[in-house]
Write an enzyme that holds these catalytic residues in place. Sequence first.
Site, PDB file in Angstrom:
ATOM      1  N   PHE A 128       0.855  -1.196   0.000  1.00  0.00           N
ATOM      2  CA  PHE A 128       0.000   0.000   0.000  1.00  0.00           C
ATOM      3  C   PHE A 128       0.884   1.236   0.000  1.00  0.00           C
ATOM      4  O   PHE A 128       1.757   1.375   0.858  1.00  0.00           O
ATOM      5  CB  PHE A 128      -0.910   0.030   1.237  1.00  0.00           C
ATOM      6  CG  PHE A 128      -1.838   1.225   1.241  1.00  0.00           C
ATOM      7  CD1 PHE A 128      -3.051   1.172   0.568  1.00  0.00           C
ATOM      8  CD2 PHE A 128      -1.484   2.404   1.871  1.00  0.00           C
ATOM      9  CE1 PHE A 128      -3.904   2.274   0.538  1.00  0.00           C
ATOM     10  CE2 PHE A 128      -2.325   3.515   1.845  1.00  0.00           C
ATOM     11  CZ  PHE A 128      -3.539   3.451   1.182  1.00  0.00           C
ATOM     12  N   ASP A 213       9.127   2.515   1.571  1.00  0.00           N
ATOM     13  CA  ASP A 213       7.996   3.334   1.999  1.00  0.00           C
ATOM     14  C   ASP A 213       7.864   3.148   3.507  1.00  0.00           C
ATOM     15  O   ASP A 213       7.338   2.136   3.979  1.00  0.00           O
ATOM     16  CB  ASP A 213       6.730   2.878   1.262  1.00  0.00           C
ATOM     17  CG  ASP A 213       5.493   3.640   1.727  1.00  0.00           C
ATOM     18  OD1 ASP A 213       5.579   4.335   2.759  1.00  0.00           O
ATOM     19  OD2 ASP A 213       4.441   3.520   1.066  1.00  0.00           O
ATOM     20  N   LYS A 242       3.122  10.527   8.013  1.00  0.00           N
ATOM     21  CA  LYS A 242       2.413  10.239   9.263  1.00  0.00           C
ATOM     22  C   LYS A 242       2.997  10.997  10.455  1.00  0.00           C
ATOM     23  O   LYS A 242       2.785  12.185  10.585  1.00  0.00           O
ATOM     24  CB  LYS A 242       2.361   8.727   9.513  1.00  0.00           C
ATOM     25  CG  LYS A 242       1.504   8.010   8.460  1.00  0.00           C
ATOM     26  CD  LYS A 242       0.752   6.838   9.011  1.00  0.00           C
ATOM     27  CE  LYS A 242       0.140   5.969   7.936  1.00  0.00           C
ATOM     28  NZ  LYS A 242      -1.261   6.261   7.665  1.00  0.00           N
TER      29      LYS A 242
HETATM   30  C1  LIG Z   1       2.868   2.577   3.821  1.00  0.00           C
HETATM   31  C2  LIG Z   1       1.998   3.720   3.439  1.00  0.00           C
HETATM   32  N1  LIG Z   1       2.328   4.467   2.366  1.00  0.00           N
HETATM   33  C3  LIG Z   1       1.587   5.524   1.992  1.00  0.00           C
HETATM   34  C4  LIG Z   1       0.446   5.874   2.681  1.00  0.00           C
HETATM   35  C5  LIG Z   1      -0.393   7.039   2.224  1.00  0.00           C
HETATM   36  O1  LIG Z   1      -0.325   8.058   3.152  1.00  0.00           O
HETATM   37  P1  LIG Z   1      -1.407   9.260   3.112  1.00  0.00           P
HETATM   38  O2  LIG Z   1      -2.710   8.690   3.539  1.00  0.00           O
HETATM   39  O3  LIG Z   1      -0.843  10.268   4.079  1.00  0.00           O
HETATM   40  O4  LIG Z   1      -1.429   9.775   1.729  1.00  0.00           O
HETATM   41  C6  LIG Z   1       0.069   5.123   3.810  1.00  0.00           C
HETATM   42  C7  LIG Z   1      -1.151   5.459   4.556  1.00  0.00           C
HETATM   43  O5  LIG Z   1      -1.667   4.720   5.346  1.00  0.00           O
HETATM   44  C8  LIG Z   1       0.862   4.015   4.192  1.00  0.00           C
HETATM   45  O6  LIG Z   1       0.539   3.260   5.242  1.00  0.00           O
END
Ligand SMILES: Cc1ncc(COP(=O)(O)O)c(C=O)c1O
Length: 390
Positions: A128, A213, A242
Site C-alpha cells: 500500500f 515506503d 504520518k
Molecule cells: C505505507 C503507506 N504508504 C503511503 C500511505 C499514504 O499516506 P497518506 O494517507 O498520508 O497519503 C500510507 C497510509 O496509510 C501508508 O501506510
Amino acid sequence: MKKEDMYTANVYGKREVVVAKGKGALVWDVNGVEYIDCLGGHGVCVLGHSHPKIIEALTNQVNKIITVPGVLYSEVRAEAAEKLVKIAPKGLTKVFFSNSGAESTETAIKLARKYTGKKEIITMIKGFHGRTLGSLSATWKAEYRIPFEPLLPGFKFVEYGDAGKVEEAVTDDTAAVIVEPVQGESGVILPPPTYLKELREVCDRKNILLIFDEVQTGFGRTGKDFACQHWNVTPDIMAIAKGIGGGVPVGATLASDEIWSSMKPGDHGSTFGGNPLACAAVSAAVDVLVNEKLSEKAAQTGAYMMQQLHKHLDENRLVREIRGLGLMIAVELKTKSKPYVIRAVQERLLLLTSGANILRLLPPLVITREQVDQVAERLTRVIQPLKSTD
Ligand SMILES: Cc1ncc(COP(=O)(O)O)c(C=O)c1O
C-alpha cells in the site's frame, strides 16, 4: 444525520465518535467520554495527542509567518530537513517536503524514474503506497485500484518476502523496487529475516534503486527510528509522513545528493510542501522522538503489549494470530474484523482494521503500561461472539 455527513464526502467508514480533544494516548468526545486511542490518527499520532513541544513550536511559528514558498529560503525548513537527515539512515542526505504519505511515495517514484531514465517500478502484492493516481499505481488492492483505472503503466507486482521474485521481474527498463519494510495496510506482515538485505543485494546487482515506503513504519513506530534499521538495510530513497509532523500534515522524501541532483528546478514541486508551520512541527517532533527516546519506548511498550495481548487472547477462539513489531500490532481474527471495531467504541477503545480479518493497533508511542493493560482487557470483552444486536 451529523453535520459532517451532510457536508463532507462519504469516503470513510465512520465510527460513531465526535472527537473533541486529546492528550497522550487518550481522546475525549464532545460529551466528555474518554477513549484509549489505538487508531492514533491512522498511525500519525506517534508523539501522543497535543504534545506540549508541538504546541509550543506551532504557536511560536504562527506568530512569525505561516507561509513561505519553496522559491524563497526559510530557516525553519532548513532546520527541519537537517534534523530529519541526522536521524535518517546514512546516505539519505537531502529532503523534499510534501504534505502526505501518498505525495512522498509519488515523489519517490518520480525521482527514481528521473534518476535512472527508466520506467518500470516493481512493487509488492499486498503493498500500500497511497491513493493518488501515481501512488495508487503501486498499490495492490483491487478495490482501491479498479474503479480508477487506467492507472500509470510500468508497475509490476511481485510476491512480498521473496527477493528472487524481484530479481526475476527486473528488465533493462526497471528503475526501482518499492516496498514497505513491514506491510501495514495489509495486516502488519513482517518480512522474512533476510528479505530486505537480499532485496538490497538484488538492487545493487541489477543496478536498480531500492525505495522504502516508511510512511507507516517510520518515526519510531516499530521500535527503531526507521524500520529498515532492524535489518541494517539502507534504501536509496525513503518516503516518510504520518508521525513526522507530530500530527501536522507533512510528507518527506529522502535520498542522496547524487540521486536528487537528477531533479532540476521545475521538475517537481508543491505549493504547500515545506510550509513553515509543518516544518516547525517536524523540527519539534524530531527533538521529542530523540529526547524522549520514543523508539526505545515503542520497542519496550510494544513487547509489553504483545505479552498482555497473548495473555488475554491466546485462548480466545475468535483469534487466529497476534503479531507485530514495536507498536505496530495486528490481532488477526478468524472472522471479519469490522464489527469488532464498532463494538470496541462501546468499550471506549479506538482501533483500526487492516485487511478483512485484522484488528490493527497503532497507538501513540507514549501509551502507558496501565493503558496497555486496559487495552488488553477491553479487547477481551470486544472479541466475543457477535449477538444479533451487533
Ligand atoms: C505505507 C503507506 N504508504 C503511503 C500511505 C499514504 O499516506 P497518506 O494517507 O498520508 O497519503 C500510507 C497510509 O496509510 C501508508 O501506510
